[in-house]
Design a protein around this motif. Structure first.
Motif, PDB file in Angstrom:
ATOM      1  N   ASP A  76       0.802  -1.230   0.000  1.00  0.00           N
ATOM      2  CA  ASP A  76       0.000   0.000   0.000  1.00  0.00           C
ATOM      3  C   ASP A  76       0.832   1.275   0.000  1.00  0.00           C
ATOM      4  O   ASP A  76       0.563   2.206  -0.759  1.00  0.00           O
ATOM      5  CB  ASP A  76      -0.928   0.023   1.223  1.00  0.00           C
ATOM      6  N   VAL A  77       1.829   1.343   0.873  1.00  0.00           N
ATOM      7  CA  VAL A  77       2.580   2.596   0.991  1.00  0.00           C
ATOM      8  C   VAL A  77       3.405   2.857  -0.265  1.00  0.00           C
ATOM      9  O   VAL A  77       3.533   4.004  -0.710  1.00  0.00           O
ATOM     10  CB  VAL A  77       3.464   2.594   2.261  1.00  0.00           C
ATOM     11  N   ALA A  78       3.941   1.809  -0.878  1.00  0.00           N
ATOM     12  CA  ALA A  78       4.707   1.985  -2.113  1.00  0.00           C
ATOM     13  C   ALA A  78       3.798   2.397  -3.270  1.00  0.00           C
ATOM     14  O   ALA A  78       4.227   3.099  -4.189  1.00  0.00           O
ATOM     15  CB  ALA A  78       5.444   0.694  -2.466  1.00  0.00           C
ATOM     16  N   LEU A  79       2.533   1.975  -3.205  1.00  0.00           N
ATOM     17  CA  LEU A  79       1.589   2.264  -4.286  1.00  0.00           C
ATOM     18  C   LEU A  79       1.012   3.670  -4.210  1.00  0.00           C
ATOM     19  O   LEU A  79       0.321   4.109  -5.132  1.00  0.00           O
ATOM     20  CB  LEU A  79       0.440   1.248  -4.254  1.00  0.00           C
ATOM     21  N   GLY A  80       1.243   4.363  -3.107  1.00  0.00           N
ATOM     22  CA  GLY A  80       0.718   5.718  -2.976  1.00  0.00           C
ATOM     23  C   GLY A  80      -0.685   5.785  -2.409  1.00  0.00           C
ATOM     24  O   GLY A  80      -1.338   6.834  -2.501  1.00  0.00           O
ATOM     25  N   LEU A  81      -1.180   4.690  -1.831  1.00  0.00           N
ATOM     26  CA  LEU A  81      -2.544   4.683  -1.302  1.00  0.00           C
ATOM     27  C   LEU A  81      -2.660   5.546  -0.048  1.00  0.00           C
ATOM     28  O   LEU A  81      -1.703   5.722   0.699  1.00  0.00           O
ATOM     29  CB  LEU A  81      -2.982   3.252  -0.987  1.00  0.00           C
TER      30      LEU A  81
ATOM     31  N   ASP B 258       4.667  -9.523  -2.220  1.00  0.00           N
ATOM     32  CA  ASP B 258       4.308  -8.496  -3.206  1.00  0.00           C
ATOM     33  C   ASP B 258       5.588  -7.885  -3.789  1.00  0.00           C
ATOM     34  O   ASP B 258       6.396  -7.310  -3.054  1.00  0.00           O
ATOM     35  CB  ASP B 258       3.468  -7.416  -2.512  1.00  0.00           C
ATOM     36  N   PRO B 259       5.803  -8.019  -5.100  1.00  0.00           N
ATOM     37  CA  PRO B 259       7.069  -7.555  -5.685  1.00  0.00           C
ATOM     38  C   PRO B 259       7.177  -6.047  -5.868  1.00  0.00           C
ATOM     39  O   PRO B 259       8.239  -5.542  -6.248  1.00  0.00           O
ATOM     40  CB  PRO B 259       7.089  -8.260  -7.048  1.00  0.00           C
ATOM     41  N   ARG B 260       6.117  -5.319  -5.588  1.00  0.00           N
ATOM     42  CA  ARG B 260       6.118  -3.875  -5.835  1.00  0.00           C
ATOM     43  C   ARG B 260       6.726  -3.152  -4.633  1.00  0.00           C
ATOM     44  O   ARG B 260       6.025  -2.686  -3.747  1.00  0.00           O
ATOM     45  CB  ARG B 260       4.695  -3.406  -6.121  1.00  0.00           C
ATOM     46  N   GLY B 261       8.064  -3.103  -4.617  1.00  0.00           N
ATOM     47  CA  GLY B 261       8.773  -2.580  -3.458  1.00  0.00           C
ATOM     48  C   GLY B 261       9.688  -1.418  -3.779  1.00  0.00           C
ATOM     49  O   GLY B 261      10.062  -1.186  -4.930  1.00  0.00           O
TER      50      GLY B 261
ATOM     51  N   GLU C  79       5.633  11.810  -2.149  1.00  0.00           N
ATOM     52  CA  GLU C  79       4.866  12.459  -3.208  1.00  0.00           C
ATOM     53  C   GLU C  79       4.126  11.460  -4.099  1.00  0.00           C
ATOM     54  O   GLU C  79       3.562  11.841  -5.125  1.00  0.00           O
ATOM     55  CB  GLU C  79       5.803  13.336  -4.041  1.00  0.00           C
ATOM     56  N   SER C  80       4.142  10.195  -3.692  1.00  0.00           N
ATOM     57  CA  SER C  80       3.423   9.130  -4.419  1.00  0.00           C
ATOM     58  C   SER C  80       3.815   9.083  -5.891  1.00  0.00           C
ATOM     59  O   SER C  80       2.969   8.966  -6.778  1.00  0.00           O
ATOM     60  CB  SER C  80       1.903   9.318  -4.277  1.00  0.00           C
ATOM     61  N   GLU C  81       5.112   9.144  -6.154  1.00  0.00           N
ATOM     62  CA  GLU C  81       5.591   9.191  -7.533  1.00  0.00           C
ATOM     63  C   GLU C  81       5.919   7.820  -8.116  1.00  0.00           C
ATOM     64  O   GLU C  81       6.187   7.712  -9.310  1.00  0.00           O
ATOM     65  CB  GLU C  81       6.833  10.084  -7.629  1.00  0.00           C
ATOM     66  N   PHE C  82       5.925   6.782  -7.295  1.00  0.00           N
ATOM     67  CA  PHE C  82       6.243   5.462  -7.830  1.00  0.00           C
ATOM     68  C   PHE C  82       5.036   4.908  -8.585  1.00  0.00           C
ATOM     69  O   PHE C  82       3.899   5.004  -8.122  1.00  0.00           O
ATOM     70  CB  PHE C  82       6.642   4.506  -6.707  1.00  0.00           C
TER      71      PHE C  82
END
Length: 217
Positions: free
Chosen positions: A37-42, A149-152, A171-174
């Motif tokens: 969640d945090v990496a996704l910008g949620l 979850d590979p989105r790290g 800034e939720s840029e990823f």
């Protein structure tokens, strides 16, 4: 606590990284990642997922094991967790079901509070390597909830904090694909990727408070 506002989640990760960088740890830490969640910008962040890459001690202070066995009833202090750390922070010393000092549980006790919606993954392998290892194991046993979850995002490595990664995180840029899409990129067929993604989401939804999982690869 049931979730984090996004700003609070990133601040909490920053505090965790600062703790790793400045305080003695039960085992040497090489990397700190966040994923999910945090990496996704949620916003809000329902659960804060943190991955820690650790080194193994290989019995560095094994001569002190008897000391802690007698004082705390825990085996392996000085062998699997640092004896000096245990002496300084006995309140964080944790054992597994067999009575041996458990590095992942000791790290969790030191880094997070029991009521925080944080999941801590601890492994001696790097994040990317363990993503693949866990995926292979999950596919072999059809236990998709074990998928990582590979989105790290790597925030701290080899003693260096990535200010740019923190900036992008704030800034939720990823930009990441849906979990099923990320799993397809790792080789799963579309249908299996959807099934696996649903299993991971269900596993996370059922978790409460602080949780920890340790791997040795």
């Amino acid at each position: 606590m049931t979730d984090f506002e996004r700003r609070a989640a990133v601040d909490r990760v920053a505090d965790l990284v600062e703790t790793v960088a400045t305080e003695p740890m039960p085992v040497p830490v090489r990397e700190v990642w966040v994923y999910g969640d945090v990496a996704l910008g949620l916003d809000p962040v329902e659960r804060l997922d943190v991955y820690v890459t650790k080194d193994m001690l290989f019995g560095r202070d094994s001569d002190r094991a008897e000391e802690f066995r007698e004082s705390h009833g825990i085996e392996g202090v000085g062998e699997t967790v640092d004896a000096d750390w245990a002496e300084e922070h006995p309140e964080y010393l944790r054992a597994n079901a067999n009575g041996h000092a458990a590095p992942e549980q000791c790290l969790a006790a030191h880094l997070i509070d029991d009521d925080e919606p944080i999941h801590l993954e601890v492994c001696n392998a790097s994040f990317e390597d363990n993503v693949r290892q866990r995926l292979e194991g999950a596919m072999a046993h059809e236990d998709y909830a074990q998928i990582l979850d590979p989105r790290g995002v790597c925030l701290w490595a080899e003693g260096q904090r990535s200010d740019e990664a923190f900036r992008k995180l704030r800034e939720s840029e990823f930009a990441f694909p849906p979990l099923s899409g990320a799993l397809e990129m790792l080789g799963l067929e579309a249908g299996e990727a959807e099934t696996a993604a649903d299993a991971v989401k269900q596993y996370r939804a059922e978790a409460e408070g602080a949780t920890v999982r340790g791997d040795v690869v």
